[in-house]
Design a protein around this motif. Structure first.
Motif, PDB file in Angstrom:
ATOM      1  N   LYS A 103       0.841  -1.204   0.000  1.00 30.18           N
ATOM      2  CA  LYS A 103       0.000   0.000   0.000  1.00 30.18           C
ATOM      3  C   LYS A 103       0.873   1.249   0.000  1.00 30.18           C
ATOM      4  O   LYS A 103       0.521   2.267  -0.599  1.00 30.18           O
ATOM      5  CB  LYS A 103      -0.945  -0.008   1.196  1.00 30.18           C
ATOM      6  CG  LYS A 103      -2.013  -1.082   1.098  1.00 30.18           C
ATOM      7  CD  LYS A 103      -3.060  -0.945   2.179  1.00 30.18           C
ATOM      8  CE  LYS A 103      -3.990  -2.158   2.234  1.00 30.18           C
ATOM      9  NZ  LYS A 103      -4.789  -2.372   1.022  1.00 30.18           N
ATOM     10  N   LYS A 143      -4.239   0.859   8.107  1.00 29.06           N
ATOM     11  CA  LYS A 143      -4.012  -0.284   7.207  1.00 29.06           C
ATOM     12  C   LYS A 143      -2.646  -0.924   7.418  1.00 29.06           C
ATOM     13  O   LYS A 143      -1.643  -0.226   7.508  1.00 29.06           O
ATOM     14  CB  LYS A 143      -4.067   0.176   5.737  1.00 29.06           C
ATOM     15  CG  LYS A 143      -5.371   0.806   5.332  1.00 29.06           C
ATOM     16  CD  LYS A 143      -5.395   1.118   3.835  1.00 29.06           C
ATOM     17  CE  LYS A 143      -6.787   1.625   3.454  1.00 29.06           C
ATOM     18  NZ  LYS A 143      -6.910   1.855   1.998  1.00 29.06           N
ATOM     19  N   GLU A 180      -4.700   6.599   6.783  1.00 27.73           N
ATOM     20  CA  GLU A 180      -5.310   7.375   5.701  1.00 27.73           C
ATOM     21  C   GLU A 180      -6.473   8.216   6.149  1.00 27.73           C
ATOM     22  O   GLU A 180      -7.256   7.802   7.018  1.00 27.73           O
ATOM     23  CB  GLU A 180      -5.891   6.413   4.657  1.00 27.73           C
ATOM     24  CG  GLU A 180      -4.919   5.939   3.658  1.00 27.73           C
ATOM     25  CD  GLU A 180      -5.612   5.046   2.639  1.00 27.73           C
ATOM     26  OE1 GLU A 180      -4.912   4.199   2.098  1.00 27.73           O
ATOM     27  OE2 GLU A 180      -6.834   5.185   2.406  1.00 27.73           O
ATOM     28  N   GLU A 181      -6.624   9.306   5.461  1.00 25.92           N
ATOM     29  CA  GLU A 181      -7.835  10.127   5.552  1.00 25.92           C
ATOM     30  C   GLU A 181      -9.042   9.233   5.230  1.00 25.92           C
ATOM     31  O   GLU A 181      -8.982   8.401   4.320  1.00 25.92           O
ATOM     32  CB  GLU A 181      -7.695  11.234   4.504  1.00 25.92           C
ATOM     33  CG  GLU A 181      -8.929  12.001   4.157  1.00 25.92           C
ATOM     34  CD  GLU A 181      -8.788  12.722   2.795  1.00 25.92           C
ATOM     35  OE1 GLU A 181      -9.661  13.533   2.496  1.00 25.92           O
ATOM     36  OE2 GLU A 181      -7.810  12.473   2.059  1.00 25.92           O
ATOM     37  N   LEU A 183     -12.425   8.482   3.522  1.00 26.16           N
ATOM     38  CA  LEU A 183     -13.171   8.982   2.361  1.00 26.16           C
ATOM     39  C   LEU A 183     -14.616   8.510   2.477  1.00 26.16           C
ATOM     40  O   LEU A 183     -14.865   7.334   2.746  1.00 26.16           O
ATOM     41  CB  LEU A 183     -12.570   8.446   1.062  1.00 26.16           C
ATOM     42  CG  LEU A 183     -11.139   8.856   0.745  1.00 26.16           C
ATOM     43  CD1 LEU A 183     -10.681   8.172  -0.545  1.00 26.16           C
ATOM     44  CD2 LEU A 183     -11.022  10.375   0.613  1.00 26.16           C
ATOM     45  N   GLU A 187     -18.666   3.008  -2.840  1.00 23.37           N
ATOM     46  CA  GLU A 187     -17.470   2.338  -3.312  1.00 23.37           C
ATOM     47  C   GLU A 187     -17.778   1.577  -4.594  1.00 23.37           C
ATOM     48  O   GLU A 187     -18.848   0.990  -4.726  1.00 23.37           O
ATOM     49  CB  GLU A 187     -17.046   1.345  -2.229  1.00 23.37           C
ATOM     50  CG  GLU A 187     -15.585   1.150  -2.169  1.00 23.37           C
ATOM     51  CD  GLU A 187     -15.199   0.291  -0.978  1.00 23.37           C
ATOM     52  OE1 GLU A 187     -15.774   0.448   0.116  1.00 23.37           O
ATOM     53  OE2 GLU A 187     -14.311  -0.537  -1.162  1.00 23.37           O
ATOM     54  N   LYS A 209     -18.460  -5.826   0.368  1.00 25.33           N
ATOM     55  CA  LYS A 209     -17.310  -6.291   1.156  1.00 25.33           C
ATOM     56  C   LYS A 209     -17.682  -6.763   2.555  1.00 25.33           C
ATOM     57  O   LYS A 209     -17.013  -7.620   3.115  1.00 25.33           O
ATOM     58  CB  LYS A 209     -16.300  -5.163   1.285  1.00 25.33           C
ATOM     59  CG  LYS A 209     -15.629  -4.839  -0.028  1.00 25.33           C
ATOM     60  CD  LYS A 209     -14.236  -4.329   0.201  1.00 25.33           C
ATOM     61  CE  LYS A 209     -13.394  -4.316  -1.045  1.00 25.33           C
ATOM     62  NZ  LYS A 209     -14.038  -4.165  -2.302  1.00 25.33           N
ATOM     63  N   GLU A 278      -7.614   1.673  -3.425  1.00 30.48           N
ATOM     64  CA  GLU A 278      -6.567   0.647  -3.494  1.00 30.48           C
ATOM     65  C   GLU A 278      -6.475   0.148  -4.919  1.00 30.48           C
ATOM     66  O   GLU A 278      -7.420   0.265  -5.698  1.00 30.48           O
ATOM     67  CB  GLU A 278      -6.904  -0.536  -2.584  1.00 30.48           C
ATOM     68  CG  GLU A 278      -8.112  -1.302  -3.048  1.00 30.48           C
ATOM     69  CD  GLU A 278      -8.285  -2.671  -2.410  1.00 30.48           C
ATOM     70  OE1 GLU A 278      -7.322  -3.209  -1.856  1.00 30.48           O
ATOM     71  OE2 GLU A 278      -9.400  -3.206  -2.503  1.00 30.48           O
TER      72      GLU A 278
HETATM   73  P1  AMP Z   1      -8.420  -1.627   1.017  1.00 34.83           P
HETATM   74  O1  AMP Z   1      -7.975  -3.058   1.171  1.00 34.83           O
HETATM   75  O2  AMP Z   1      -7.336  -0.640   1.171  1.00 34.83           O
HETATM   76  O3  AMP Z   1      -9.274  -1.381  -0.188  1.00 34.83           O
HETATM   77  O4  AMP Z   1      -9.464  -1.404   2.176  1.00 34.83           O
HETATM   78  C1  AMP Z   1     -10.534  -2.290   2.384  1.00 34.83           C
HETATM   79  C2  AMP Z   1     -11.814  -1.537   2.537  1.00 34.83           C
HETATM   80  O5  AMP Z   1     -11.723  -0.557   3.572  1.00 34.83           O
HETATM   81  C3  AMP Z   1     -12.198  -0.749   1.300  1.00 34.83           C
HETATM   82  O6  AMP Z   1     -12.831  -1.554   0.377  1.00 34.83           O
HETATM   83  C4  AMP Z   1     -13.095   0.315   1.884  1.00 34.83           C
HETATM   84  O7  AMP Z   1     -14.383  -0.196   2.134  1.00 34.83           O
HETATM   85  C5  AMP Z   1     -12.450   0.611   3.209  1.00 34.83           C
HETATM   86  N1  AMP Z   1     -11.505   1.732   3.077  1.00 34.83           N
HETATM   87  C6  AMP Z   1     -10.199   1.658   2.738  1.00 34.83           C
HETATM   88  N2  AMP Z   1      -9.622   2.859   2.700  1.00 34.83           N
HETATM   89  C7  AMP Z   1     -10.577   3.766   3.026  1.00 34.83           C
HETATM   90  C8  AMP Z   1     -10.585   5.192   3.171  1.00 34.83           C
HETATM   91  N3  AMP Z   1      -9.494   5.933   2.986  1.00 34.83           N
HETATM   92  N4  AMP Z   1     -11.765   5.756   3.505  1.00 34.83           N
HETATM   93  C9  AMP Z   1     -12.866   5.015   3.720  1.00 34.83           C
HETATM   94  N5  AMP Z   1     -12.909   3.670   3.610  1.00 34.83           N
HETATM   95  C10 AMP Z   1     -11.785   3.039   3.267  1.00 34.83           C
END
Ligand code: AMP
Ligand code: GLY
Length: 423
Positions: A103, A143, A180-181, A183, A187, A209, A278
């Motif tokens: 990441k 994360k 992370e901020e 968001l 999605e 998810k 991501e």
């Molecule tokens: P990722 O594996 O980084 O995609 O994170 C898994 C899940 O967490 C994502 O599918 C989003 O539902 C949630 N997520 C990840 N990053 C953010 C973010 N910056 N703001 C809000 N939700 C997030």
């Protein structure tokens, strides 16, 4: 041609199902596969992350083209290993797979090339991360910096939750953490085939998810999906291609790690436009199941064109019908799933019209019984003229499956169906 598909999930069953229909395919081998894939491919008991064993399999089976499904073998350089030995592969190199594998790499690339994503900090020490969390406050996202099958992420709505997640990650030796901020928005998944220079967007798809109905409970790899995703309008697709996908393709080439394969962007549709959550470097699972059901063109030439760098002017045709996939998972998932339970009624369910069942974590017992052998076990898919119709087909089939130790969400597709009802 002789083909090898690497992987054992519902995604790989869908890929094998699509590839087995190609008139170009002579022999289809899948390593290690599952009980459902055995119906369309020869299974080889080879660990996808054992690069030498996969190479030997390519030699033994006289393989002409390899399609790598999951991220783990990509991140450890399976494609580099096989290509170096002369075997053509669909999938990114180890260097390009860092887009998913790290990441931190992805976030730094976005920062360097101005690709819209959440503001972030990268930390190797708990105190630094904690100070960053306190400075920015909740909601905030914590994360782990590595592959975690969708489970290494905490979307913390309170400061305490964020601090606890941070402490838990740093209780592991050598932890690296991205903060992370948060968001806010809807999605959406976006998929493009990439050949190192150009990108061809695939049909839109969206997954669910969270483990529970109403998008509640812990994150999973995905409990269901549908295609098309009505939220992905042609204008939004163009915006995503221009502001996120193509800048990434150019950035990777500029960094000396040209990307070939499926680039899968997880996007948040924020009020300031789409932002990258991501990258994954492979098809989504279960999104792939819905894409393969809608694909009218032969999949193989497209994958070969991506590998050969000749995707420019390539076109793919899709069915107008919607496809929807309901994941049936074993009790315990996304924690420790219960294994070895018997699944009955699959033939009845598959006999429903406009239904295809893809296997994920299944094995066949000697007497032919199908056993659950993983977290996500089946992808029960329906096709129909609308997402609502596809949903009805999928759940009609789910209801014929007799598996008391399994569960599924009952609301897959709800956002799309709500949109359909408005229009
Ligand atoms: P990722 O594996 O980084 O995609 O994170 C898994 C899940 O967490 C994502 O599918 C989003 O539902 C949630 N997520 C990840 N990053 C953010 C973010 N910056 N703001 C809000 N939700 C997030
Ligand atoms: N369904 C999301 C993923 O494959 O990561």
């Amino acid at each position: 041609m002789n083909l090898l598909v690497i992987g054992s999930g519902g995604r790989e069953h869908a890929l094998c199902w699509a590839l087995s229909a190609s008139p170009l395919v002579n022999k289809l081998v899948c390593a290690p596969g599952n009980a459902g894939i055995a119906a369309v491919a020869k299974l080889a008991k080879v660990d996808p992350t054992d690069r030498d064993a996969v190479l030997q399999l390519c030699r033994d089976e006289h393989i002409d083209f390899v399609v790598v499904g999951p991220e783990a073998p990509l991140v450890i350089g399976l494609v580099d290993h096989l290509e170096a030995a002369g075997f053509a592969c669909f999938g990114p190199t180890k260097a390009a797979a860092q887009l998913e594998g790290s990441k931190g790499f992805m976030k730094d690339l976005c920062a360097k090339y101005g690709i819209p994503t959440a503001a972030y900090g990268r930390f190797k020490d708990a105190a630094g991360a904690e100070a960053f969390i306190r400075k920015h406050g909740a909601p905030i996202v914590v994360k782990a910096d590595g592959l975690a099958a969708g489970k290494g992420v905490t979307v913390a709505m309170t400061l305490d939750e964020a601090l606890a997640a941070n402490a838990a990650l740093f209780s592991q030796p050598g932890a690296e953490v991205v903060i992370e901020e948060y968001l806010d928005g809807e999605e959406i998944s976006f998929f493009a085939l990439v050949d190192g220079k150009t990108a061809l967007p695939l049909a839109s798809a969206q997954d669910h998810k969270r483990v529970g109905d109403g998008d509640t409970g812990p994150n999973t790899g995905g409990m269901g999906a549908y295609s098309p995703a009505p939220a992905m309008t042609p204008a939004l697709q163009a915006q995503v291609m221009d502001s996120i996908i193509m800048p990434t393709v150019r950035a990777m080439a500029a960094e000396g790690a040209p990307f070939k394969g499926v680039l899968f962007a997880g996007l948040m549709l924020t009020k300031d436009g789409p932002k990258l959550l991501e990258y994954n470097v492979r098809f989504g699972d279960p999104e792939c199941q819905t894409l393969m059901l809608r694909l009218k063109s032969d999949l193989l030439p497209a994958l070969m064109a991506a590998r050969d760098g000749v995707l420019k002017d390539f076109d793919l045709r899709w069915r107008d019908d919607a496809a929807l996939c309901v994941v049936m998972a074993a009790e315990g998932y996304p924690g420790e799933p219960r294994k070895g339970t018997v699944i009955a009624g699959l033939d009845d369910a598959a006999a429903e019209s406009d239904v295809v069942i893809f296997h994920a974590g299944t094995t066949a017992r000697e007497d032919g019984a199908i056993l659950a052998n993983g977290g996500r076990v089946l992808g029960v898919c329906g096709l129909g003229p609308s997402v609502r119709a596809a949903q009805a087909r999928a759940y009609a089939a789910v209801d014929k499956i007799r598996w008391p130790e399994g569960f599924c969400r009952r609301d897959i597709g709800w956002r799309a169906i709500a949109r359909e009802q408005q229009s």
